[in-house]
Motif scaffolding. Structure first.
Motif, PDB file in Angstrom:
ATOM      1  N   GLU A 194       0.828  -1.210   0.000  1.00 24.45           N
ATOM      2  CA  GLU A 194       0.000   0.000   0.000  1.00 24.45           C
ATOM      3  C   GLU A 194       0.857   1.252   0.000  1.00 24.45           C
ATOM      4  N   ALA A 195       1.981   1.198   0.738  1.00 25.02           N
ATOM      5  CA  ALA A 195       2.894   2.338   0.745  1.00 25.02           C
ATOM      6  C   ALA A 195       3.454   2.602  -0.647  1.00 25.02           C
ATOM      7  N   LEU A 196       3.830   1.530  -1.344  1.00 27.25           N
ATOM      8  CA  LEU A 196       4.378   1.678  -2.692  1.00 27.25           C
ATOM      9  C   LEU A 196       3.322   2.204  -3.653  1.00 27.25           C
ATOM     10  N   GLU A 197       2.114   1.682  -3.573  1.00 22.90           N
ATOM     11  CA  GLU A 197       1.057   2.141  -4.475  1.00 22.90           C
ATOM     12  C   GLU A 197       0.743   3.612  -4.241  1.00 22.90           C
ATOM     13  N   SER A 198       0.754   4.029  -2.971  1.00 28.03           N
ATOM     14  CA  SER A 198       0.456   5.418  -2.650  1.00 28.03           C
ATOM     15  C   SER A 198       1.495   6.365  -3.252  1.00 28.03           C
ATOM     16  N   ILE A 199       2.770   6.044  -3.093  1.00 28.49           N
ATOM     17  CA  ILE A 199       3.794   6.951  -3.618  1.00 28.49           C
ATOM     18  C   ILE A 199       3.858   6.884  -5.140  1.00 28.49           C
ATOM     19  N   ALA A 200       3.521   5.738  -5.715  1.00 29.37           N
ATOM     20  CA  ALA A 200       3.468   5.645  -7.173  1.00 29.37           C
ATOM     21  C   ALA A 200       2.377   6.555  -7.722  1.00 29.37           C
ATOM     22  N   THR A 201       1.257   6.599  -7.011  1.00 29.18           N
ATOM     23  CA  THR A 201       0.158   7.476  -7.418  1.00 29.18           C
ATOM     24  C   THR A 201       0.540   8.935  -7.239  1.00 29.18           C
ATOM     25  N   GLN A 202       1.140   9.259  -6.098  1.00 31.42           N
ATOM     26  CA  GLN A 202       1.533  10.641  -5.820  1.00 31.42           C
ATOM     27  C   GLN A 202       2.525  11.179  -6.845  1.00 31.42           C
ATOM     28  N   ALA A 204       2.863  10.051  -9.917  1.00 33.13           N
ATOM     29  CA  ALA A 204       2.396   9.772 -11.281  1.00 33.13           C
ATOM     30  C   ALA A 204       3.409   8.916 -12.037  1.00 33.13           C
ATOM     31  N   ALA A 205       3.911   7.900 -11.375  1.00 29.50           N
ATOM     32  CA  ALA A 205       4.933   7.039 -11.967  1.00 29.50           C
ATOM     33  C   ALA A 205       4.394   6.315 -13.196  1.00 29.50           C
ATOM     34  N   ARG A 206       5.242   6.222 -14.207  1.00 29.25           N
ATOM     35  CA  ARG A 206       4.879   5.482 -15.416  1.00 29.25           C
ATOM     36  C   ARG A 206       5.597   4.133 -15.489  1.00 29.25           C
ATOM     37  N   ALA A 207       6.537   3.920 -14.575  1.00 30.83           N
ATOM     38  CA  ALA A 207       7.211   2.630 -14.422  1.00 30.83           C
ATOM     39  C   ALA A 207       7.695   2.536 -12.984  1.00 30.83           C
ATOM     40  N   VAL A 208       7.706   1.335 -12.429  1.00 36.59           N
ATOM     41  CA  VAL A 208       8.062   1.138 -11.019  1.00 36.59           C
ATOM     42  C   VAL A 208       9.031  -0.025 -10.891  1.00 36.59           C
ATOM     43  N   VAL A 209      10.095   0.192 -10.111  1.00 37.21           N
ATOM     44  CA  VAL A 209      11.021  -0.870  -9.725  1.00 37.21           C
ATOM     45  C   VAL A 209      10.925  -1.027  -8.211  1.00 37.21           C
TER      46      VAL A 209
END
Length: 272
Positions: A194-202, A204-209
């Motif tokens: 959930e922490a990762l999803e939240s910061i990815a949303t904040q 606006a990440a287009r790719a995540v590692v």
């Protein structure tokens, strides 16, 4: 799962290879997130002695000039991870501590408050572990962890203590998160995923590692897979550990411990 070599010269799953390609095509849109203990820093007997593997911080700092954001997601208190890990040297880095309950950014800490029942649970756990020489408690402020690694029989102590500590936690309205010879007592209602999803949303990440090694990192791996279904490419990297084989079994890329994570990060930097 089939494996293929990427531009990094490492064997990565097809989904992970797509994540690598997306990062190389659009580094500014990439979120690079990593666990701390067991991933950036080797596991040690005393958690206070943990330090990043050689080259880890310097490589993250160099990557920060290319990717959209560098994030450390850890079960540690955020400020402690900053201090032990030298994260101040990484420009723009964010540290999400206590599985996301705390946040450190640009020198400012947003702390988490201890949950009701934590003090009572700790008092009861202290009594229980007296019968297990070498077992220790790590105070994290809003949580605490029981470590069996320094006992004479770490696995046996872990197995014997787990149900007893879980019963104490439940009676106090808390939960237990198991890790590598560690049992963390907490009242948190979220996880690293959930922490990762939240910061990815904040961001606006287009790719995540995401790089991890332990049971708690499996939720973040699952988040990367979930983000893929929304069109956000991703790569999961496991720092191999005999203690938690599930992490390696669940990742797109498996490397040899923290030194392998540093090698991966350096290859990514060179490719960028």
């Amino acid at each position: 799962m089939g494996r293929e070599a990427t531009a990094l010269g490492l064997p990565v799953s097809p989904e992970g290879a797509a994540g690598v390609a997306a990062i190389l095509d659009d580094p500014a849109g990439a979120l690079l997130a990593t666990d701390f203990d067991g991933t950036l820093a080797p596991i040690v007997d005393d958690p206070a002695d943990a330090r990043p593997a050689a080259g880890a911080v310097e490589t993250l700092a160099a990557l920060a000039a290319h990717v959209g954001r560098v994030v450390v997601v850890t079960g540690r208190p955020a400020q402690l991870a900053v201090d032990l890990g030298g994260i101040r040297a990484v420009p723009g880095a964010v540290v999400l501590g206590l599985y996301g309950a705390e946040r450190w950014q640009d020198g400012t800490l947003t702390p988490a408050a201890p949950p009701n029942g934590l003090s009572q649970a700790r008092r009861e756990v202290e009594v229980v572990i007296d019968a297990f020489p070498g077992v220790s408690i790590e105070d994290k402020g809003a949580t605490f962890a029981v470590h069996t690694r320094t006992s004479a029989e770490p696995s046996a102590s872990f197995a014997a203590l787990r149900p007893r500590i879980e019963a104490i936690a439940a009676a106090c309205g808390l939960r237990v998160a198991p890790g590598r010879f560690a049992l963390e007592v907490h009242g948190l209602d979220h996880d690293k995923g959930e922490a990762l999803e939240s910061i990815a949303t904040q961001t606006a990440a287009r790719a995540v590692v995401y790089c991890g090694d332990d049971v708690g990192d499996l939720a973040a791996f699952a988040t990367v897979r979930r983000l893929r279904t929304r069109g956000i490419a991703g790569l999961t990297v496991a720092a191999r550990s005999d203690e938690v084989p599930a992490a390696a079994a669940d990742a797109d890329l498996v490397v040899d411990g923290p030194s392998g994570v540093v090698d991966f990060l350096q290859r990514l930097l060179a490719a960028l």
